[in-house]
Enzyme design. Structure first.
Site, short mmCIF file in Angstrom:
data_model
loop_
_atom_site.label_atom_id
_atom_site.label_comp_id
_atom_site.label_asym_id
_atom_site.label_seq_id
_atom_site.Cartn_x
_atom_site.Cartn_y
_atom_site.Cartn_z
N HIS A 189 0.80 -1.22 0.00
CA HIS A 189 0.00 0.00 0.00
C HIS A 189 0.83 1.27 0.00
CE1 HIS A 189 -3.27 -2.77 0.45
NE2 HIS A 189 -3.94 -1.82 -0.18
N GLU A 431 -10.78 -11.03 -6.58
CA GLU A 431 -9.40 -11.07 -6.08
C GLU A 431 -9.13 -12.36 -5.32
OE1 GLU A 431 -8.74 -7.55 -3.66
OE2 GLU A 431 -10.80 -7.54 -2.98
N ASP A 455 -4.24 -8.81 -5.08
CA ASP A 455 -4.53 -9.93 -4.20
C ASP A 455 -4.69 -11.23 -4.97
OD1 ASP A 455 -4.49 -8.99 -1.52
OD2 ASP A 455 -6.29 -7.82 -1.93
N CYS A 502 -8.53 -3.35 -11.49
CA CYS A 502 -8.03 -2.24 -10.70
C CYS A 502 -6.77 -2.60 -9.95
CB CYS A 502 -9.10 -1.71 -9.76
SG CYS A 502 -9.73 -2.97 -8.65
C1 PEP Z 1 -6.25 -5.65 -5.52
O1 PEP Z 1 -6.20 -6.53 -4.66
O2 PEP Z 1 -5.85 -5.81 -6.68
C2 PEP Z 1 -6.77 -4.32 -5.19
C3 PEP Z 1 -6.94 -3.42 -6.12
O3 PEP Z 1 -7.04 -4.08 -3.88
P1 PEP Z 1 -5.96 -3.63 -2.80
O4 PEP Z 1 -4.67 -3.38 -3.53
O5 PEP Z 1 -6.49 -2.40 -2.16
O6 PEP Z 1 -5.91 -4.82 -1.91
MG MG Z 2 -7.26 -6.28 -2.78
#
Ligand code: PEP
Ligand code: MG
Length: 570
Positions: A189, A431, A455, A502
Site C-alpha cells: 500500500h 481477487e 490480491d 483495478c
Molecule cells: C487488488 O487486490 O488488486 C486491489 C486493487 O485491492 P488492494 O490493492 O487495495 O488490496
Molecule cells: Mg485487494
C-alpha cells in the site's frame, strides 16, 4: 556516495534531504558531570523544544481531526510543565552530578512505576503519557530525530522500514518529495499511495534505513528503482537532466489528456484511475482519467481514532462524484484488515491477516460499521455516476448478503423521502481464486467485475505480496493468472456485463497488450500511468493481440509469456 537498489514503486526523480521515519534509538550513557548549571540548561532546552512541538501537533490535530483528539496533547504539555516532575530532575543533576539523560530517565521511571501500579485506570493512563513525552525529551537531549510526519514543513525524502497506510495518509505532499523503504513491493500500500500522491518512490531496498543518516542528501530514482545517497556533483547534474527529460516526456503525454482511448484498429477501452481520497481527483483529471475505477475508501477510516461519521463519508463521496461530473466512479466499500489496520476497531491479532478477518467478512458481521457507509454512498449517488463494489468476495452468499443490506438501506432512505439514484451498478472485486473460477455463476448476479490482481496473484501463487523473500513467485504474467483473467472476462461478456481491472497489473506495459487481447473493458491504474498507457494502446492492434490468446493461455511459464509479448510488441 552510495547506491542502493530496490523496486521502482512510483515513477519520477526526487532529490532532497533525508527524513528518517523510525523509532529513535534512545540509549544513553551514564556520565558524571562537573557543571550542573550547564546540564540543567540542556534539560530546559530539550523541554522547551518538546513543548513547542507538542503545541504544534496539538494545533494540527485540532484542525485536522478535532478538539477531542487534541486534548491528549494538552495533557502531555501539562506533564512537561509540572514542577513536581521537573524539579526532582534538576535536584538530581545538582546533587548527584548526573547528566540530564540519567535524571530524566530515573525521575520519570519512578513516576511511571508509581502510576502503573495504581488501581485507578485514569492514573494508569497517565503512566503511558509520561512514557510518551519522556521519549520526545530524551530524543532532543540525545539530538536524535523524533519523527512527527504530520509536521514535516521542508522538502524531504522520507526513509522508513515500511510505511503503514496511516503513516502515508499523514504525509503532506507539498513537502514530501519522495520516499524509500526497506520492505514492500510494487503492490504494497505504501507503493500504491506513492503513485496516487504522484511522488517518486523506491521500496523493498532491504537496508535503506541502515544506510542513511540525518541530513544526508538522497536521490530517489523511481524509474529505475535506485536510491543514491550523498551523490557527487556529476550525479546530481545528471539526475537533474533526467528530471528535465522526464518533465518533457510528461508534456508529450499530456497532449493525449482529453482524447479517448482507441487501439490502432479502432477498438475503444476505458482508462480509469485508482484513488484514495477526494484530493486525488484533481490528479486523475490532469492525467486524462476517463473515470475512477477504484476509490479505496479505507483511507477515510485511517489516521484517526474513531470511525468516520456517515456525514463525513457522504461529503467525501459527494465531492468525488461532483468533481468527476458524469464520468463513472466505482467506490469500493471498506477493505480493512490485511496490512490495513484500524487500531480503534480492536481487531484480534491474526497469524495470517491476509487470509483472515478482513474486508467484506468484517463488514457483514459489523453492520454498525457497514450500514452507515452504504447509506452515505446511497445518499451521495444523486451527485454523479456512482457504481458500488464489494471487496474480497469469496462466495455468492457474501455478495447476496451485502447486496441485500444495500437494498435494505436504499428502501429505508427512500421511505424517509431521501433521494437515491436508481441507476447504481453493483459489482464485486475478483481477487480470490474461488470467485474467478466460478465467475460464470457470479456473472448472472453482479452488474460488473473489477479484477483485483494485487490480491488475486498473491492468493493464486500463495506468495505474500509484502514479502520480498517470495517475490519471485509474485508473477502477474503467469499463465495461471492469465487463465483466471480470461475466465472472468469470458463469463462476464456472455452475460453482457463489463469487466475492469483495478490491480496494479492494469497499468503495466507488458500486461496491457495481453489484457487488450483478452478483451478487458476498463483499465484502472495510478493516475500517472494513464497517459503512458493511452500512448501504448494507440499503437496496439486489439485484433492482433486477441489472435495470440490461445497461445498465451497454454504457455507453461511466465518467462515464456514475457518473451513472447516482448517479441510481438517490439
Ligand atoms: C487488488 O487486490 O488488486 C486491489 C486493487 O485491492 P488492494 O490493492 O487495495 O488490496
Ligand atoms: Mg485487494
Amino acid at each position: 556516495m552510495k547506491k542502493i537498489e530496490g523496486i521502482a514503486a512510483s515513477t519520477g526523480i526526487a532529490i532532497a534531504k533525508v527524513y528518517e521515519l523510525k523509532a529513535p534509538d534512545l540509549t544513553f550513557e551514564n556520565v558524571t558531570i562537573d557543571n550542573p548549571d550547564q546540564e540543567i540548561e540542556r534539560l530546559d532546552e530539550a523541554l522547551k523544544i518538546s513543548m513547542q512541538e507538542l503545541e504544534k501537533i496539538k494545533v494540527h490535530t485540532k484542525k485536522e481531526i478535532g478538539d477531542e483528539h487534541a486534548e491528549i496533547f494538552s495533557a502531555h504539555l501539562l506533564i512537561l510543565s509540572d514542577p513536581e516532575l521537573i524539579n526532582p530532575m534538576k535536584d538530581k543533576i545538582s546533587t548527584d552530578k548526573v547528566n540530564a539523560e540519567v535524571a530524566l530517565s530515573e525521575v520519570t521511571n519512578m513516576f511511571i512505576d508509581m502510576f502503573k501500579n495504581m488501581e485507578n485506570e485514569y492514573m494508569r493512563e497517565r503512566a503511558a503519557d509520561i512514557q510518551d513525552v519522556t521519549k520526545r525529551v530524551m530524543a532532543h537531549l540525545l539530538d536524535v530525530n523524533f519523527p512527527d510526519p504530520a509536521l514535516i514543513n521542508e522538502q524531504v525524502i522520507v526513509i522508513a522500514n515500511d510505511l503503514t497506510p496511516s503513516d502515508t495518509a499523514q504525509l503532506n505532499r507539498e513537502f514530501v518529495k519522495g520516499f524509500a523503504t526497506d520492505i514492500g513491493g510494487r503492490t504494497s500500500h505504501s507503493a500504491i499511495m506513492a503513485r496516487s500522491l504522484e511522488i517518486p518512490a523506491v521500496v523493498g531496498t532491504k537496508n535503506i534505513t541502515a544506510s542513511v543518516s540525518k541530513d544526508d542528501i538522497v536521490i530517489v530514482d523511481g524509474m529505475e528503482g535506485k536510491v543514491i545517497i550523498n551523490p557527487t556533483d556529476e550525479e546530481l547534474e545528471s539526475y537533474r537532466k533526467k528530471q528535465d527529460s522526464f518533465a518533457a516526456q510528461q508534456q508529450e503525454w499530456a497532449k493525449l489528456k482529453d482524447e479517448p482511448t482507441f487501439s490502432s484498429d479502432g477498438e475503444q477501452v476505458e482508462l480509469a484511475a485508482n484513488i484514495g481520497t477526494p484530493d486525488d481527483v484533481e490528479g486523475v483529471l490532469n492525467n486524462g482519467g476517463e473515470g475512477i475505477g477504484l476509490y479505496r475508501t479505507e483511507f477515510l477510516y485511517m489516521g484517526k481514532s474513531e470511525l468516520p461519521t456517515e456525514e463525513e463519508q457522504y461529503e467525501a463521496y459527494k465531492s468525488v462524484l461532483e468533481q468527476m461530473g458524469d464520468k463513472p466512479v466505482v467506490v469500493r466499500t471498506l477493505d480493512v484488515g490485511g496490512d490495513k489496520e484500524l487500531s480503534y476497531l480492536d481487531l484480534p491479532k491474526e497469524l495470517n491477516p491476509f487470509l483472515g478477518y478482513r474486508a467484506i467478512r468484517f463488514c457483514l458481521e459489523n453492520e454498525h460499521v457497514f450500514r452507515p457507509q452504504l447509506r452515505a454512498l446511497l445518499r451521495a449517488s444523486v451527485h454523479g455516476n456512482l457504481k458500488i463494489m464489494f471487496p474480497m468476495i469469496a462466495t455468492l452468499e457474501e455478495f447476496r448478503q451485502a447486496k441485500a443490506m444495500l437494498l435494505d438501506e436504499k428502501e429505508a432512505l427512500q421511505s424517509d423521502g431521501v433521494k437515491v439514484s436508481n441507476d447504481i451498478e453493483v459489482g464485486i472485486m475478483v481477487e480470490i481464486p474461488s470467485t474467478a473460477v466460478i465467475a460464470k455463476q457470479f456473472a448472472k448476479e453482479v452488474d460488473f467485475f473489477s479484477i483485483g490482481t494485487n490480491d488475486l496473484i498473491q492468493y493464486t501463487m500463495a506468495a505474500d505480496r509484502m514479502n520480498e523473500q517470495v517475490s519471485y513467485l509474485y508473477q502477474p504474467y503467469h499463465p495461471a493468472i492469465l487463465n483466471l483473467i480470461h475466465t472472468v472476462i469470458e463469463a462476464a461478456h456472455k452475460e453482457g456485463k463489463w469487466v475492469g481491472m483495478c490491480g496494479e497489473m492494469a497499468g503495466d506495459s507488458i500486461a496491457i497488450p495481453i489484457l487488450l487481447g483478452l478483451g478487458l473493458d476498463e483499465f484502472s491504474m495510478s493516475a500517472t500511468s494513464i497517459l503512458p498507457a493511452r500512448t501504448q494502446i494507440l499503437s496496439l492492434s486489439k485484433k492482433e493481440m486477441a489472435s495470440y490468446k490461445e497461445q498465451l493461455l497454454s504457455m507453461g511459464t511466465e518467462e515464456e509469456v514475457v518473451a513472447f509479448i516482448n517479441e510481438k510488441t517490439e
